[in-house]
Design an enzyme around this catalytic site. Structure first.
Site, PDB file in Angstrom:
ATOM      1  N   CYS A  26       0.871  -1.145   0.187  1.00  0.00           N
ATOM      2  CA  CYS A  26       0.111  -0.036   0.075  1.00  0.00           C
ATOM      3  C   CYS A  26       0.833   1.219   0.260  1.00  0.00           C
ATOM      4  O   CYS A  26       0.565   2.214  -0.789  1.00  0.00           O
ATOM      5  CB  CYS A  26      -0.779  -0.080   1.164  1.00  0.00           C
ATOM      6  SG  CYS A  26       0.061  -0.125   2.839  1.00  0.00           S
ATOM      7  N   SER A 522      12.265 -21.001  17.811  1.00  0.00           N
ATOM      8  CA  SER A 522      11.117 -20.518  16.652  1.00  0.00           C
ATOM      9  C   SER A 522      11.425 -19.182  16.286  1.00  0.00           C
ATOM     10  O   SER A 522      11.712 -18.237  17.346  1.00  0.00           O
ATOM     11  CB  SER A 522       9.815 -20.842  16.973  1.00  0.00           C
ATOM     12  OG  SER A 522       9.401 -22.170  17.239  1.00  0.00           O
TER      13      SER A 522
END
Length: 715
Positions: A26, A522
């Site tokens: 955008c 992670s």
């Protein structure tokens, strides 16, 4: 009129709305709009190729860097709502905490907002305050700014390359269309002769001759119409298949991150743009040529009957033509908005169907339905806006040609009363005039449709003009024997030029036959590292070497032919277990499939299924458990007889017993194995463990925490 201006029906906007294609571009779309306002006419695809947007969005600082590179001086400001008009407009507004829009004007308590995901609209300050975060970006051209055009245009020839035989079909369509139009030209004269000659003389013989002659002409015309329809059908099918095949071939060769940055509904809507192109090229071109010739011929005949009446019809046509030209920009904008809104609605529907289990588990069906209804409402509203333009055009058409018809009949009857016209001539002229207005109307419609094709070409250009994945480069046909060694030299990677580095100056060596496990928390970049190793991601700096040869020279296709991988986002597909293990091979080797399934510890469970290896596994493997899916994926990898195997949590869904069986089977292959894992059983089976954390990548022995060396990897 002021109300129409504010609603955007007759927009006086100097900012051309640019709609984003990727979910996170955008900001780039807003910069493209502002640059266009100041004179840099550039399309979004060109901007995207020059400034690759991040999948994680663009912070204000990144926009400021891009703006500076295109010659716009940025200034970020924080301001209250009542000072919005003091900005140097157009400016970029931070919107809803995660989006950007362009404000072009502020007047009468309203602001003209251009939203890259929607449309241009006037918002009052109360509505705007619910979205505007108070942060804005002013952009002024500096001395380096250049007013120029930088657009990449998709050529027609790029769509139908390698399609043969269209020229002959097109010539046949034109020839048969000419035959049909000759009949159309002759029919009014039959009416005139019948009324002026046969009727006053009560000459039945002449009437029979005329009826028989034009009856035979009608049969001939029907045959020509029949043949023309079949030629158009054949040519249209060939052209449609060829264009769709070419676009799909290009689509399937695009880089992975292209798909990751776009919504599936938008991709499908772009692909569907081939339909209006195919239809117009097969039917529209021939029709436009024939309609143009027929309209000109009919106009000449009309002037032969009466110049005054012909000028009235010509004036009516010109007025209608002006209406279509004036309303074209509105029609195009509404058409584009409708396509995009329908793509978003389709994306939400597809995602909901795919994720129905999750929504069911969380009791969110009602909420998801409400979200989809909102998008459906947007799509319907977009169609309504398009229909409104059509209503205005239809009303203008009815008014202009209705008045023209009244005036024409009044004058024509007057000519009969004065003795200059016969009754038959009146009927014939009205028939010719009807044909002229019909054909010129069709001609305007076809011309508008051709102009509208630019919209579809622009949407297809996002597919057709993108660079192929690097694996399809010059080394695609190189054949090199893989030994199993892989090396990274000074490799760094970031998701976009404006994002921080994920991997920094990484060096790594894996010898042939070595078993390496990569572990760590992670989000540390383990999966990214594995995708670089398999050649799915290209590092920003450094290189990947296969057996001492740079991967770009070794050949991506050759490398992929000799390795196998099971990644976290791998999928199974609708079909049988055989189809999925053999990846829909035309001649699957069942003994090899069974051998691979045994190595993946899934053979016994398959044999207990009703149809064994011909068991259908449903859409995306929906009929299998998580552990079964993972073992079928592993069997798919082992079926290839790879010389290197890459696993990203490849045994995370398995029980301990099956995991041990799989580890023993893979170990017995004696090939190079690189696995990303958290489970101790998988880590313990490795020859070398690489632990990734915020301090770097540490090489450890599988049995203990002693650090033998440290590699530079910044997260």
């Amino acid at each position: 009129m002021s109300a129409l201006l504010q609603t955007g029906f007759f927009s006086t906007s100097r900012v051309r709305l640019v709609r984003q294609n990727e979910v996170s571009e955008c900001g780039l779309a807003c910069l493209t709009m502002v640059a266009g306002f100041h004179g840099l006419d550039v399309d979004l695809s060109t901007m995207r190729r020059r400034f690759t947007p991040s999948m994680r969005g663009a912070p204000l600082g990144s926009l400021m860097k891009v703006a500076d590179q295109i010659g716009l001086t940025p200034r970020a400001v924080k301001l209250p709502m009542d000072e919005l008009s003091n900005l140097a407009l157009p400016a970029i507004l931070h919107w809803d905490m995660n989006h950007y829009v362009v404000v072009e004007r502020v007047a009468n308590g309203k602001a003209l907002i251009h939203d890259p995901v929607g449309r241009s609209d006037w918002l009052d300050m109360s509505s705007l305050s619910g979205h505007f975060t108070g942060v804005a970006l002013e952009l002024r051209p500096n001395e380096t700014f250049e007013r120029k055009t930088q657009r990449t245009v998709l050529r027609w020839s790029q769509l139908w390359s390698r399609i043969h035989g269209l020229g002959g079909s097109f010539a046949q369509v034109v020839l048969l269309s000419v035959v049909l139009q000759v009949y159309v030209l002759a029919l009014p004269y039959y009416l005139q002769i019948g009324i002026d000659t046969a009727l006053p003389a009560l000459d039945k013989d002449l009437l029979v001759v005329l009826a028989l002659g034009f009856g035979l002409f009608t049969v001939f015309n029907a045959c020509a119409s029949f043949l023309r329809s079949f030629v158009i059908l054949a040519a249209g099918s060939a052209l449609g298949f060829g264009i769709a095949s070419n676009v799909a071939r290009k689509l399937f060769r695009l880089p992975l991150d292209w798909f990751q940055k776009r919504e599936v509904g938008d991709i499908l809507s772009r692909f569907q743009s081939v339909v209006p192109i195919q239809r117009l090229l097969t039917e529209g071109v021939a029709a436009a040529l024939v309609d143009g010739v027929l309209a000109l011929s009919t106009l000449v005949i009309m002037f032969f009957y009466s110049a005054k009446l012909a000028l009235i019809a010509l004036t009516a046509f010109l007025l209608y033509f002006i209406v279509r030209i004036v309303s074209f920009s509105l029609e195009r904008r509404a058409q584009e908005g409708s396509i995009i809104a329908q793509g978003k609605e389709q994306t939400a529907l597809i995602e909901t169907i795919r994720g129905i289990q999750t929504f069911r588990l969380h009791n969110r069906e009602t909420i998801r339905h409400a979200i989809w209804q909102t998008l459906l409402t947007d799509a319907i509203n977009a169609n309504i806006r398009l229909s409104r333009v059509g209503i205005w055009q239809g009303t203008a058409n009815a008014l202009i040609f209705g008045l023209e018809n009244v005036v024409t009949i009044w004058l024509a009857i007057g000519f009969v009363m004065q003795g200059g016209f016969s009754v038959g001539m009146v009927f014939a002229y009205l028939a010719y005039k009807g044909q002229f207005l019909e054909k010129t109307g069709n001609l305007v419609d076809q011309a508008t449709a051709f102009l509208m094709l630019r919209l579809h070409l622009e949407r297809l250009s996002d597919i057709a003009l993108e660079e192929d994945d690097r694996s399809f480069g010059p080394s695609a046909n190189v054949v090199t024997e893989l030994k199993g060694g892989i090396e990274l030299r000074n490799v760094s990677y970031r998701y976009s030029p404006t994002d921080p580095l994920v991997l920094s100056n990484l060096d790594l060596t894996v010898r042939p036959g070595e078993h390496v496990a990569i572990t760590g928390p992670s989000g540390a970049g383990k999966s990214t590292l594995l995708k670089i190793l398999v050649g799915l991601l290209e590092p920003d700096t450094g290189e990947v070497l296969i057996d001492g040869i740079p991967l770009t020279q070794f050949g991506y296709k050759t490398f992929h032919d000799q390795i196998a991988a099971v990644l976290q986002d791998d999928n199974l597909f609708a079909g049988s277990i055989v189809d999925n293990i053999a990846m829909f091979d035309d001649s699957p080797d069942l003994p090899m499939i069974m051998e691979a399934a045994k190595a993946a510890a899934i053979h016994d469970e398959i044999m207990r299924m009703p149809m064994q290896y011909e068991t259908l596994i449903g859409d995306m493997g929906s009929s299998l458990s998580g552990g079964q899916k993972q073992r079928v994926l592993l069997a798919r990898a082992l079926y290839r007889k790879p010389k290197m195997l890459f696993l990203d949590e490849g045994t995370s869904h398995m029980d301990v017993a099956n995991e041990e069986r799989v580890n023993q089977s893979v170990r017995s292959l004696g090939i190079t194995r690189i696995v990303v894992a958290h489970r101790l059983e998988t880590i313990a089976a490795a020859d070398k463990v690489l632990h990734l954390d915020e301090e770097g990548l540490h090489v450890r022995a599988p049995s203990g925490p002693n650090i033998s060396s440290r590699l530079s990897l910044k997260v």
